[in-house]
Scaffold this motif. Structure first.
Motif, short mmCIF file in Angstrom:
data_model
loop_
_atom_site.label_atom_id
_atom_site.label_comp_id
_atom_site.label_asym_id
_atom_site.label_seq_id
_atom_site.Cartn_x
_atom_site.Cartn_y
_atom_site.Cartn_z
N ASN A 44 65.09 39.74 3.69
CA ASN A 44 65.57 38.21 4.20
C ASN A 44 66.36 38.67 5.48
O ASN A 44 66.88 39.01 5.85
CB ASN A 44 66.76 37.95 3.02
CG ASN A 44 66.48 37.28 1.97
OD1 ASN A 44 64.67 36.20 1.80
ND2 ASN A 44 65.82 37.62 0.32
N TYR A 45 65.75 37.48 6.48
CA TYR A 45 66.68 37.19 8.01
C TYR A 45 67.17 35.71 7.35
O TYR A 45 66.64 34.90 8.35
CB TYR A 45 65.78 37.31 8.60
CG TYR A 45 65.61 38.81 8.79
CD1 TYR A 45 65.26 39.35 10.14
CD2 TYR A 45 63.53 38.80 7.81
CE1 TYR A 45 64.70 40.93 9.66
CE2 TYR A 45 63.34 39.72 7.62
CZ TYR A 45 63.73 41.19 9.16
OH TYR A 45 63.24 42.25 8.77
N PRO A 46 68.48 35.29 7.21
CA PRO A 46 69.28 34.33 6.87
C PRO A 46 69.36 34.56 8.63
O PRO A 46 70.49 35.51 9.36
CB PRO A 46 70.55 34.94 6.37
CG PRO A 46 70.70 36.20 6.02
CD PRO A 46 69.29 36.37 6.12
N LEU A 47 69.41 33.36 9.13
CA LEU A 47 70.03 32.91 11.14
C LEU A 47 70.99 31.62 10.74
O LEU A 47 70.89 30.60 10.03
CB LEU A 47 68.77 33.17 11.40
CG LEU A 47 67.52 33.84 11.85
CD1 LEU A 47 66.97 34.06 11.80
CD2 LEU A 47 68.28 34.78 12.15
N THR B 113 66.07 34.83 19.78
CA THR B 113 66.48 35.83 18.19
C THR B 113 65.68 36.18 17.41
O THR B 113 65.34 36.37 16.34
CB THR B 113 68.28 35.11 18.07
OG1 THR B 113 69.09 35.27 19.13
CG2 THR B 113 68.54 35.58 16.97
N TRP B 114 64.96 34.54 16.87
CA TRP B 114 64.20 34.45 15.67
C TRP B 114 62.97 34.93 16.08
O TRP B 114 62.30 35.70 15.01
CB TRP B 114 64.09 32.87 15.60
CG TRP B 114 63.21 32.13 14.13
CD1 TRP B 114 64.07 31.68 13.67
CD2 TRP B 114 61.38 32.17 13.92
NE1 TRP B 114 62.67 30.91 11.88
CE2 TRP B 114 61.77 32.01 12.50
CE3 TRP B 114 60.34 32.26 14.86
CZ2 TRP B 114 61.12 31.58 12.38
CZ3 TRP B 114 59.09 32.76 14.52
CH2 TRP B 114 59.15 32.12 13.27
N MET B 115 62.39 34.79 17.17
CA MET B 115 61.28 35.74 16.94
C MET B 115 61.41 37.66 17.00
O MET B 115 60.60 37.99 16.37
CB MET B 115 60.67 35.78 18.61
CG MET B 115 59.81 34.25 18.89
SD MET B 115 58.25 33.97 17.84
CE MET B 115 57.60 32.76 18.46
N ALA B 116 62.89 36.96 17.78
CA ALA B 116 62.86 39.03 17.20
C ALA B 116 62.74 39.84 15.71
O ALA B 116 62.78 40.09 14.99
CB ALA B 116 63.95 39.55 18.19
N ALA B 117 63.43 38.32 15.04
CA ALA B 117 63.81 38.69 14.09
C ALA B 117 62.29 39.26 12.90
O ALA B 117 62.19 39.38 11.95
CB ALA B 117 64.26 37.98 12.93
N LEU B 118 61.24 37.87 13.72
CA LEU B 118 59.35 37.60 13.24
C LEU B 118 58.86 39.22 13.18
O LEU B 118 58.41 39.77 12.84
CB LEU B 118 59.19 36.69 13.98
CG LEU B 118 57.86 36.76 13.68
CD1 LEU B 118 57.03 36.38 12.19
CD2 LEU B 118 57.32 35.57 14.68
N ASP B 119 59.04 39.63 14.73
CA ASP B 119 58.75 40.94 14.72
C ASP B 119 58.98 41.92 13.86
O ASP B 119 58.39 42.69 13.47
CB ASP B 119 59.18 41.47 16.48
CG ASP B 119 58.20 40.74 17.19
OD1 ASP B 119 57.74 39.75 17.17
OD2 ASP B 119 58.96 40.44 18.45
N GLU B 120 60.46 42.03 13.19
CA GLU B 120 61.03 43.32 12.15
C GLU B 120 60.30 43.07 11.41
O GLU B 120 59.76 43.91 10.76
CB GLU B 120 62.65 42.75 12.23
CG GLU B 120 63.57 44.69 11.58
CD GLU B 120 65.08 44.40 11.98
OE1 GLU B 120 65.31 44.53 10.63
OE2 GLU B 120 65.13 43.44 12.35
N ALA B 121 59.84 42.31 10.44
CA ALA B 121 59.13 41.22 9.45
C ALA B 121 58.41 41.85 9.40
O ALA B 121 57.90 42.64 8.89
CB ALA B 121 59.02 39.81 9.55
N LEU B 122 57.63 41.32 10.75
CA LEU B 122 55.97 42.15 10.96
C LEU B 122 55.56 43.01 10.69
O LEU B 122 54.68 44.37 10.59
CB LEU B 122 54.90 41.45 12.07
CG LEU B 122 55.56 40.36 12.27
CD1 LEU B 122 54.50 39.63 13.38
CD2 LEU B 122 54.02 39.42 10.99
N ALA B 123 56.94 44.14 11.08
CA ALA B 123 57.04 45.99 11.49
C ALA B 123 57.01 46.06 9.86
O ALA B 123 56.13 47.31 9.20
CB ALA B 123 57.62 45.78 12.87
#
Length: 347
Positions: A246-249, A257-267
């Motif tokens: 989970n990435y609560p923002l 910032t949202w895209m950085a969380a997306l990149d982490e999720a995709l990793a």
């Protein structure tokens, strides 16, 4: 990108939503789909109708008594003499028993509902059935061809748990799609939820499993519906430990910032060696959405599609939220076209 949509989804024509203490016209209404369909047509997307898949795929992820309740609720509500739409007004709260299902339809509503905003009306069950048919048709096409697909699902699904409805959701389309892929032989499926609101139902369905990785980017539940799920310490249980992310923002989170969380999720999805990506596509991250608080503009949805394509997985997009109705079609098409720009090598 091939799109699936069922006209049967129009059968839900709710008139009531409890919002800010008043009964208002629901934010989730059939006109949302008309605007997406118009944008798809303008962009020359092919739209097909799905087949009827019956109840078996629903029962693969949802409790049978819950499904029977949804099927019969409206008739029971009318038979009880209630004048309005079926809206719950009591729940088995912490100080009450939660191990019994009342015979009264009013009590059953409270048992099976997770929130009070979503009414059950004539056509609700039929629309939910049509929506999961849309999700299954899209999934089957991707499984058969490897091509990306878009399921224009309505009503949405990601708040629907094993035996609860709410947040406009009745059957969990993403969960049904993921289970379909597993039954077809996929070893592990990723569900990536980009809706502004946490996909509590999807998380609950797969929380103790390791064959589905669930990752969600969403508004901080300290201040955002559904409030009681979506925190960072919810990571799965048993064999499912580590397969919920989970990435609560906070409200006003920047696109960067949202895209950085997306990149982490995709990793995470890459490391888990997932073989299919199901995207719970909520475009309510748009800055103009009336019930959300993120900052995406039209162009940012193109970048979202491009990043998702870069994951290199067969992909099924399934419609979730998005309530700024004048912009919803543009934002959906921008995601899909951004994805195709990468997968088709368009410069």
């Amino acid at each position: 990108m091939l799109t699936f949509f069922s006209e049967g989804s129009r059968q839900r024509q709710a008139r009531s939503e409890l919002h800010d203490g008043a009964l208002v016209t629901p934010f989730e209404r059939p006109e949302r789909m008309d605007l997406v369909l118009a944008a798809l047509s303008k962009a020359a997307f092919e739209v097909r109708s799905p087949s009827d898949y019956g109840l078996a795929p629903v029962l693969a992820v949802h409790d049978a008594d819950y499904v029977a309740f949804l099927e019969n609720c409206w008739q029971a509500w009318q038979a009880a003499g209630h004048a309005g739409e079926a809206i719950p007004n009591i729940w088995p709260a912490r100080t009450m028993r939660g191990d019994r299902i009342p015979q009264s339809v009013s009590g059953q509503l409270g048992y099976y509902a997770l929130a009070a905003e979503t009414s059950i009306t004539e056509g609700t069950f039929a629309a939910a059935m049509a929506s999961k048919d849309t999700a299954l048709a899209a999934t089957d096409h991707t499984l058969a061809t490897g091509e990306p697909t878009f399921g224009l699902c309505r009503p949405p699904g990601h708040h629907a748990a094993v035996d609860q409805f709410g947040g406009y959701c009745f059957f969990n389309n993403a969960a049904i799609a993921a289970q379909r892929a597993l039954d077809a032989g996929k070893r592990r499926v990723a569900i990536l939820d980009v809706d502004f609101h946490h996909g509590n139902g999807t998380q609950q369905i797969f929380y103790r499993r390791d064959d589905v990785l669930f990752a969600s980017l969403h508004g901080d539940p300290d201040v955002t519906f559904p409030y009681f799920s979506g925190y960072t310490d919810e990571t799965g249980e048993g064999v499912g430990e580590g397969f919920t992310i989970n990435y609560p923002l906070p409200p006003g989170t920047s696109v960067a910032t949202w895209m950085a969380a997306l990149d982490e999720a995709l990793a995470h999805i890459h490391r888990a060696e997932c073989e299919l990506l199901v995207v719970s596509l909520g475009v309510d991250i748009f800055e103009g959405d009336p019930i959300s608080a993120f900052t995406f503009q039209h162009v940012d949805f193109i970048a979202l599609g491009q990043r998702l394509a870069a994951a290199g997985l067969p992909c099924v997009f399934l419609m979730e939220g998005g309530y700024a109705v004048e912009d919803i079609g543009v934002n959906v098409v921008n995601v899909l076209q951004g994805f195709e720009e990468v997968t088709q090598g368009v410069k």
